[in-house]
Design a protein around this motif. Sequence first.
Motif, PDB file in Angstrom:
ATOM      1  N   ARG A 196       0.838  -1.209   0.000  1.00 62.90           N
ATOM      2  CA  ARG A 196       0.000   0.000   0.000  1.00 62.90           C
ATOM      3  C   ARG A 196       0.871   1.257   0.000  1.00 62.90           C
ATOM      4  N   LYS A 197       1.995   1.195   0.690  1.00 58.29           N
ATOM      5  CA  LYS A 197       2.916   2.333   0.735  1.00 58.29           C
ATOM      6  C   LYS A 197       3.521   2.588  -0.652  1.00 58.29           C
ATOM      7  N   VAL A 198       3.911   1.522  -1.348  1.00 54.77           N
ATOM      8  CA  VAL A 198       4.451   1.657  -2.707  1.00 54.77           C
ATOM      9  C   VAL A 198       3.376   2.218  -3.638  1.00 54.77           C
ATOM     10  N   GLU A 199       2.155   1.705  -3.528  1.00 50.68           N
ATOM     11  CA  GLU A 199       1.064   2.206  -4.369  1.00 50.68           C
ATOM     12  C   GLU A 199       0.785   3.684  -4.089  1.00 50.68           C
ATOM     13  N   ALA A 200       0.886   4.079  -2.828  1.00 50.70           N
ATOM     14  CA  ALA A 200       0.697   5.493  -2.485  1.00 50.70           C
ATOM     15  C   ALA A 200       1.811   6.345  -3.099  1.00 50.70           C
ATOM     16  N   ALA A 201       3.034   5.832  -3.111  1.00 50.77           N
ATOM     17  CA  ALA A 201       4.151   6.557  -3.726  1.00 50.77           C
ATOM     18  C   ALA A 201       3.948   6.652  -5.237  1.00 50.77           C
ATOM     19  N   LEU A 202       3.468   5.576  -5.855  1.00 49.18           N
ATOM     20  CA  LEU A 202       3.200   5.595  -7.294  1.00 49.18           C
ATOM     21  C   LEU A 202       2.117   6.615  -7.640  1.00 49.18           C
ATOM     22  N   ALA A 203       1.170   6.783  -6.741  1.00 53.25           N
ATOM     23  CA  ALA A 203       0.091   7.760  -6.952  1.00 53.25           C
ATOM     24  C   ALA A 203       0.529   9.185  -6.609  1.00 53.25           C
ATOM     25  N   GLY A 204       1.723   9.315  -6.028  1.00 56.65           N
ATOM     26  CA  GLY A 204       2.220  10.632  -5.652  1.00 56.65           C
ATOM     27  C   GLY A 204       1.755  11.093  -4.289  1.00 56.65           C
ATOM     28  N   ASP A 205       1.162  10.189  -3.521  1.00 59.45           N
ATOM     29  CA  ASP A 205       0.626  10.549  -2.211  1.00 59.45           C
ATOM     30  C   ASP A 205       1.617  10.335  -1.062  1.00 59.45           C
ATOM     31  N   THR A 206       2.702   9.608  -1.318  1.00 59.38           N
ATOM     32  CA  THR A 206       3.727   9.355  -0.300  1.00 59.38           C
ATOM     33  C   THR A 206       5.083   9.744  -0.880  1.00 59.38           C
ATOM     34  N   PRO A 207       5.863  10.541  -0.159  1.00 59.39           N
ATOM     35  CA  PRO A 207       7.194  10.913  -0.666  1.00 59.39           C
ATOM     36  C   PRO A 207       8.095   9.686  -0.806  1.00 59.39           C
ATOM     37  N   LEU A 208       8.900   9.669  -1.867  1.00 55.95           N
ATOM     38  CA  LEU A 208       9.802   8.539  -2.115  1.00 55.95           C
ATOM     39  C   LEU A 208      10.778   8.321  -0.971  1.00 55.95           C
ATOM     40  N   ARG A 209      11.166   9.381  -0.285  1.00 55.63           N
ATOM     41  CA  ARG A 209      12.135   9.242   0.813  1.00 55.63           C
ATOM     42  C   ARG A 209      11.573   8.413   1.968  1.00 55.63           C
ATOM     43  N   GLU A 210      10.260   8.216   2.000  1.00 60.19           N
ATOM     44  CA  GLU A 210       9.646   7.408   3.061  1.00 60.19           C
ATOM     45  C   GLU A 210       9.633   5.923   2.750  1.00 60.19           C
ATOM     46  N   LEU A 211      10.087   5.529   1.549  1.00 55.79           N
ATOM     47  CA  LEU A 211      10.113   4.115   1.186  1.00 55.79           C
ATOM     48  C   LEU A 211      11.396   3.465   1.690  1.00 55.79           C
ATOM     49  N   SER A 212      11.284   2.232   2.152  1.00 52.02           N
ATOM     50  CA  SER A 212      12.471   1.465   2.536  1.00 52.02           C
ATOM     51  C   SER A 212      13.215   1.082   1.252  1.00 52.02           C
ATOM     52  N   THR A 213      14.388   0.513   1.400  1.00 45.05           N
ATOM     53  CA  THR A 213      15.166   0.070   0.244  1.00 45.05           C
ATOM     54  C   THR A 213      14.376  -0.934  -0.588  1.00 45.05           C
ATOM     55  N   GLU A 214      13.738  -1.889   0.073  1.00 44.45           N
ATOM     56  CA  GLU A 214      12.960  -2.908  -0.625  1.00 44.45           C
ATOM     57  C   GLU A 214      11.742  -2.290  -1.312  1.00 44.45           C
ATOM     58  N   GLU A 215      11.056  -1.389  -0.622  1.00 45.65           N
ATOM     59  CA  GLU A 215       9.905  -0.716  -1.224  1.00 45.65           C
ATOM     60  C   GLU A 215      10.343   0.134  -2.409  1.00 45.65           C
ATOM     61  N   GLY A 216      11.498   0.769  -2.285  1.00 44.77           N
ATOM     62  CA  GLY A 216      12.035   1.560  -3.386  1.00 44.77           C
ATOM     63  C   GLY A 216      12.338   0.707  -4.597  1.00 44.77           C
ATOM     64  N   ALA A 217      12.830  -0.516  -4.378  1.00 52.31           N
ATOM     65  CA  ALA A 217      13.108  -1.428  -5.490  1.00 52.31           C
ATOM     66  C   ALA A 217      11.818  -1.810  -6.210  1.00 52.31           C
ATOM     67  N   VAL A 218      10.754  -2.066  -5.456  1.00 48.96           N
ATOM     68  CA  VAL A 218       9.459  -2.393  -6.063  1.00 48.96           C
ATOM     69  C   VAL A 218       8.919  -1.170  -6.807  1.00 48.96           C
ATOM     70  N   PHE A 219       9.029   0.009  -6.201  1.00 51.13           N
ATOM     71  CA  PHE A 219       8.596   1.249  -6.852  1.00 51.13           C
ATOM     72  C   PHE A 219       9.318   1.419  -8.188  1.00 51.13           C
ATOM     73  N   ASN A 220      10.648   1.261  -8.176  1.00 46.74           N
ATOM     74  CA  ASN A 220      11.434   1.418  -9.407  1.00 46.74           C
ATOM     75  C   ASN A 220      11.033   0.393 -10.457  1.00 46.74           C
ATOM     76  N   ALA A 221      10.778  -0.844 -10.047  1.00 48.83           N
ATOM     77  CA  ALA A 221      10.359  -1.882 -10.994  1.00 48.83           C
ATOM     78  C   ALA A 221       9.012  -1.534 -11.624  1.00 48.83           C
ATOM     79  N   GLU A 222       8.098  -1.012 -10.814  1.00 50.14           N
ATOM     80  CA  GLU A 222       6.778  -0.618 -11.329  1.00 50.14           C
ATOM     81  C   GLU A 222       6.910   0.530 -12.336  1.00 50.14           C
ATOM     82  N   ILE A 223       7.741   1.509 -12.018  1.00 46.50           N
ATOM     83  CA  ILE A 223       7.952   2.653 -12.916  1.00 46.50           C
ATOM     84  C   ILE A 223       8.615   2.193 -14.211  1.00 46.50           C
ATOM     85  N   THR A 224       9.631   1.355 -14.105  1.00 46.83           N
ATOM     86  CA  THR A 224      10.324   0.852 -15.294  1.00 46.83           C
ATOM     87  C   THR A 224       9.361   0.097 -16.203  1.00 46.83           C
ATOM     88  N   ALA A 225       8.532  -0.758 -15.621  1.00 46.93           N
ATOM     89  CA  ALA A 225       7.568  -1.521 -16.419  1.00 46.93           C
ATOM     90  C   ALA A 225       6.572  -0.585 -17.108  1.00 46.93           C
TER      91      ALA A 225
END
Length: 128
Positions: A53-82
């Motif tokens: 849910r935190k990654v999805e909130a970041a993808l929607a622009g509702d959560t700052p990227l700096r609040e993501l853990s390393t693992e969450e950031g990796a999932v975020f980056n994979a979603e953006i790349t795809a």
Amino acid sequence: MTDTADRVTRVAADLMDSAAAEGSRQSRSAKAQLDHWARVGRAVSSQQSAARRKVEAALAGDTPLRELSTEEGAVFNAEITAAIEEDLATVDYGKVLAARGITTVALDENGDLVQYRPDGSTAILEHR
């Protein structure tokens, strides 16, 4: 009863090439590697954990990227790349930019460097 037979489908060439390379390292066929990746992706995407849910909130622009853990950031980056790769395969950015009045330059099917102008005209650029 669910039909588990394979269905004919198109797969992006870059994914097939990557699946063949990774599949050979994992002793899988390219198809088996694609199936594996799809199952892993499905499992990850279906997780409704707090982290997801935190990654999805970041993808929607509702959560700052700096609040993501390393693992969450990796999932975020994979979603953006795809998403970017999917858009690149379906959107004609030359037309989009031309509609905005922007001239672009790209290689044509002959390998020539061509200038594409917003008015629809083109010019082959010379080498120097």
